[in-house]
Scaffold this motif. Structure first.
Motif, PDB file in Angstrom:
ATOM      1  N   MET A 265      -5.193   9.949  74.968  1.00 10.49           N
ATOM      2  CA  MET A 265      -5.391   9.179  73.734  1.00 10.49           C
ATOM      3  C   MET A 265      -4.153   8.328  73.456  1.00 10.49           C
ATOM      4  N   PRO A 266      -3.911   7.334  74.296  1.00  6.42           N
ATOM      5  CA  PRO A 266      -2.656   6.569  74.197  1.00  6.42           C
ATOM      6  C   PRO A 266      -2.533   5.718  72.933  1.00  6.42           C
ATOM      7  N   GLU A 267      -3.616   5.536  72.196  1.00  4.28           N
ATOM      8  CA  GLU A 267      -3.545   4.713  70.993  1.00  4.28           C
ATOM      9  C   GLU A 267      -3.698   5.531  69.719  1.00  4.28           C
ATOM     10  N   SER A 268      -3.469   6.824  69.824  1.00  4.67           N
ATOM     11  CA  SER A 268      -3.558   7.683  68.644  1.00  4.67           C
ATOM     12  C   SER A 268      -2.305   7.515  67.783  1.00  4.67           C
ATOM     13  N   VAL A 269      -2.477   6.864  66.654  1.00  6.39           N
ATOM     14  CA  VAL A 269      -1.356   6.643  65.746  1.00  6.39           C
ATOM     15  C   VAL A 269      -0.780   7.970  65.273  1.00  6.39           C
ATOM     16  N   GLU A 270      -1.659   8.908  64.976  1.00  3.56           N
ATOM     17  CA  GLU A 270      -1.187  10.194  64.464  1.00  3.56           C
ATOM     18  C   GLU A 270      -0.343  10.939  65.487  1.00  3.56           C
ATOM     19  N   MET A 271      -0.761  10.899  66.772  1.00  3.22           N
ATOM     20  CA  MET A 271      -0.004  11.590  67.806  1.00  3.22           C
ATOM     21  C   MET A 271       1.364  10.936  68.016  1.00  3.22           C
ATOM     22  N   TRP A 272       1.415   9.607  68.054  1.00  4.88           N
ATOM     23  CA  TRP A 272       2.703   8.926  68.218  1.00  4.88           C
ATOM     24  C   TRP A 272       3.618   9.185  67.036  1.00  4.88           C
ATOM     25  N   SER A 273       3.037   9.219  65.852  1.00  2.00           N
ATOM     26  CA  SER A 273       3.827   9.483  64.650  1.00  2.00           C
ATOM     27  C   SER A 273       4.403  10.895  64.682  1.00  2.00           C
ATOM     28  N   SER A 274       3.557  11.853  65.076  1.00  2.00           N
ATOM     29  CA  SER A 274       4.017  13.240  65.141  1.00  2.00           C
ATOM     30  C   SER A 274       5.074  13.417  66.231  1.00  2.00           C
ATOM     31  N   LEU A 275       4.886  12.727  67.364  1.00  2.00           N
ATOM     32  CA  LEU A 275       5.861  12.816  68.453  1.00  2.00           C
ATOM     33  C   LEU A 275       7.196  12.209  68.031  1.00  2.00           C
ATOM     34  N   ALA A 276       7.152  11.114  67.291  1.00  2.00           N
ATOM     35  CA  ALA A 276       8.394  10.497  66.797  1.00  2.00           C
ATOM     36  C   ALA A 276       9.146  11.470  65.901  1.00  2.00           C
ATOM     37  N   ASP A 277       8.409  12.145  65.023  1.00  2.00           N
ATOM     38  CA  ASP A 277       9.039  13.131  64.132  1.00  2.00           C
ATOM     39  C   ASP A 277       9.625  14.289  64.928  1.00  2.00           C
ATOM     40  N   PHE A 278       8.875  14.737  65.942  1.00  2.00           N
ATOM     41  CA  PHE A 278       9.339  15.840  66.786  1.00  2.00           C
ATOM     42  C   PHE A 278      10.646  15.462  67.491  1.00  2.00           C
ATOM     43  N   LYS A 279      10.669  14.278  68.071  1.00  2.00           N
ATOM     44  CA  LYS A 279      11.874  13.853  68.797  1.00  2.00           C
ATOM     45  C   LYS A 279      13.054  13.674  67.850  1.00  2.00           C
ATOM     46  N   GLN A 280      12.777  13.247  66.635  1.00  3.34           N
ATOM     47  CA  GLN A 280      13.829  13.136  65.629  1.00  3.34           C
ATOM     48  C   GLN A 280      14.410  14.509  65.322  1.00  3.34           C
ATOM     49  N   ARG A 281      13.505  15.501  65.196  1.00  4.93           N
ATOM     50  CA  ARG A 281      13.961  16.864  64.862  1.00  4.93           C
ATOM     51  C   ARG A 281      14.812  17.479  65.969  1.00  4.93           C
ATOM     52  N   ILE A 282      14.509  17.148  67.224  1.00  3.62           N
ATOM     53  CA  ILE A 282      15.262  17.770  68.320  1.00  3.62           C
ATOM     54  C   ILE A 282      16.472  16.920  68.723  1.00  3.62           C
ATOM     55  N   GLY A 283      16.724  15.870  67.955  1.00  3.26           N
ATOM     56  CA  GLY A 283      17.920  15.068  68.193  1.00  3.26           C
ATOM     57  C   GLY A 283      17.787  14.000  69.243  1.00  3.26           C
ATOM     58  N   ASP A 284      16.571  13.672  69.651  1.00  2.00           N
ATOM     59  CA  ASP A 284      16.348  12.620  70.642  1.00  2.00           C
ATOM     60  C   ASP A 284      16.131  11.301  69.895  1.00  2.00           C
ATOM     61  N   GLU A 285      17.221  10.688  69.475  1.00  2.00           N
ATOM     62  CA  GLU A 285      17.140   9.475  68.663  1.00  2.00           C
ATOM     63  C   GLU A 285      16.508   8.318  69.441  1.00  2.00           C
ATOM     64  N   ALA A 286      16.870   8.183  70.705  1.00  2.00           N
ATOM     65  CA  ALA A 286      16.319   7.097  71.525  1.00  2.00           C
ATOM     66  C   ALA A 286      14.814   7.269  71.697  1.00  2.00           C
ATOM     67  N   GLY A 287      14.408   8.518  71.956  1.00  2.00           N
ATOM     68  CA  GLY A 287      12.973   8.795  72.119  1.00  2.00           C
ATOM     69  C   GLY A 287      12.208   8.540  70.841  1.00  2.00           C
ATOM     70  N   ALA A 288      12.795   8.933  69.711  1.00  2.00           N
ATOM     71  CA  ALA A 288      12.152   8.709  68.422  1.00  2.00           C
ATOM     72  C   ALA A 288      12.003   7.213  68.158  1.00  2.00           C
ATOM     73  N   SER A 289      13.009   6.445  68.522  1.00  2.00           N
ATOM     74  CA  SER A 289      12.968   4.998  68.336  1.00  2.00           C
ATOM     75  C   SER A 289      11.877   4.361  69.186  1.00  2.00           C
ATOM     76  N   GLU A 290      11.747   4.834  70.416  1.00  2.00           N
ATOM     77  CA  GLU A 290      10.696   4.319  71.302  1.00  2.00           C
ATOM     78  C   GLU A 290       9.317   4.575  70.716  1.00  2.00           C
ATOM     79  N   CYS A 291       9.119   5.782  70.196  1.00  2.00           N
ATOM     80  CA  CYS A 291       7.831   6.138  69.591  1.00  2.00           C
ATOM     81  C   CYS A 291       7.553   5.253  68.380  1.00  2.00           C
ATOM     82  N   SER A 292       8.581   4.996  67.603  1.00  2.00           N
ATOM     83  CA  SER A 292       8.417   4.153  66.418  1.00  2.00           C
ATOM     84  C   SER A 292       8.007   2.738  66.807  1.00  2.00           C
ATOM     85  N   LYS A 293       8.589   2.230  67.885  1.00  2.00           N
ATOM     86  CA  LYS A 293       8.219   0.895  68.353  1.00  2.00           C
ATOM     87  C   LYS A 293       6.767   0.872  68.821  1.00  2.00           C
TER      88      LYS A 293
END
Length: 330
Positions: A265-293
């Motif tokens: 489901m590559p276009e699931s907004v909810e999944m990308w949003s949740s993944l961005a939050d997850f990466k933010q929580r684990i300190g992966d700032e670059a990954g979180a930024s990619e998800c946000s983009k």
């Protein structure tokens, strides 16, 4: 639509520019043709076509109760609850002892989130039939959305009492208990549905949440896996399962859950949003930024529209009930 247009273009059935110019007989024939075509379209599931026919029929005889009623039927079955309500309100006033009309008013009002009207319509249903479980169920839904949780629980309980094993009433009462923080009571209702074989993906999703809250992580994963088995596109289950691994400190497995579902489901907004939050929580700032983009690139509204809650799914069920209600005996 070709047949509909032919009613006004063929020599045999041509409708003059002004209805006043029509003979009474031609006007009656045109009305009956349009009405009957509308009824056939409803039976075929062509609700937009049906409404087109019936609007024209109602224009010929603006005070014709039958045409108005059938048009309300077409709107109801087609899910156009706003238009249905416009037609149903005056019908209900004129037919105050028509049980099915009041039930349909409640259904349409629920879709439009007109909670006061829902309660008014249900009160009329109870006046006409105090044993009808739908009235209490719909009241429960309205009170739940109004955040009067105690009243909602009472009404769902009444619906269960009147109908016996009323699966959706049990489920909605469980979700209300969860909102109140009464997790033990909620799980009793969820377990009842599972034991009776009446559980769907929404039910198992709640089971996963409740097991997670009780720190039964193995049970939570099993419940979320059951959700995916029933409905592979239930994103809440994947997010819930990932959160279970994250709680236990297994971020590698949590990330794997996200990545696997996003492959499907590559276009699931909810999944990308949740993944961005997850990466933010684990300190992966670059990954979180990619998800946000990635989120910004998707053509969709943000989480508010994408996070489907139980009420949104419940609305679809009300729409189904409206289609099956056979309001005017078609």
């Amino acid at each position: 639509m070709g047949f509909f247009k032919s009613l006004f273009s063929s020599a045999a059935t041509e409708v003059p520019q002004s209805t006043e110019q029509m003979s009474a007989e031609k006007k009656r024939i045109a009305f009956e043709t349009l009405r009957d075509s509308g009824v056939r379209a409803i039976r075929m599931g062509e609700y937009k076509l049906a409404s087109d026919y019936l609007i024209k029929a109602a224009e010929l005889f603006p005070d014709n109760e039958e045409a108005e009623a059938l048009l309300a039927e077409a709107y109801l079955r087609g899910g156009d609850m706003e238009s249905a309500l416009i037609k149903l309100r005056p019908i209900a006033k004129r037919q105050q002892n028509n049980l099915q009309v009041w039930i349909s008013v409640a259904q349409a009002a629920l879709q439009q989130k007109e909670w006061t009207l829902v309660l008014e319509a249900c009160a009329e249903v109870e006046r006409l039939d105090g044993e009808n479980p739908l009235a209490f169920y719909y009241e429960g839904l309205a009170y739940k959305e109004m955040e009067d949780f105690d009243a909602a629980v009472v009404k769902f309980g009444k619906a269960i009492e009147k109908a016996g094993e009323y699966a959706m009433a049990y489920f909605m009462r469980a979700t209300t208990y969860i909102q109140e923080g009464k997790l033990e009571d909620a799980e009793k209702d969820i377990d009842f549905l599972i034991a009776k074989g009446a559980a769907d993906d929404m039910t198992y999703n709640q089971k996963g949440f409740l097991r997670k809250e009780n720190e039964d992580y193995e049970g939570a994963v099993l419940a979320y896996d059951k959700v995916m088995e029933i409905n592979p596109f239930n994103v809440d289950a994947y997010i819930g399962k990932a959160s279970v691994y994250e709680i236990q400190g297994d971020n590698v497995t949590a990330l794997k859950v996200y990545e696997e579902v996003l492959d499907d489901m590559p276009e699931s907004v909810e999944m990308w949003s949740s993944l961005a939050d997850f990466k933010q929580r684990i300190g992966d700032e670059a990954g979180a930024s990619e998800c946000s983009k990635k989120l910004e690139s998707l053509v969709a509204d943000s989480r508010q529209n994408q996070k489907k809650n139980n009420f949104a799914q419940m609305q679809n069920r009300i729409e189904d009930e409206a289609r099956k209600s056979n309001l005017f005996g078609l």
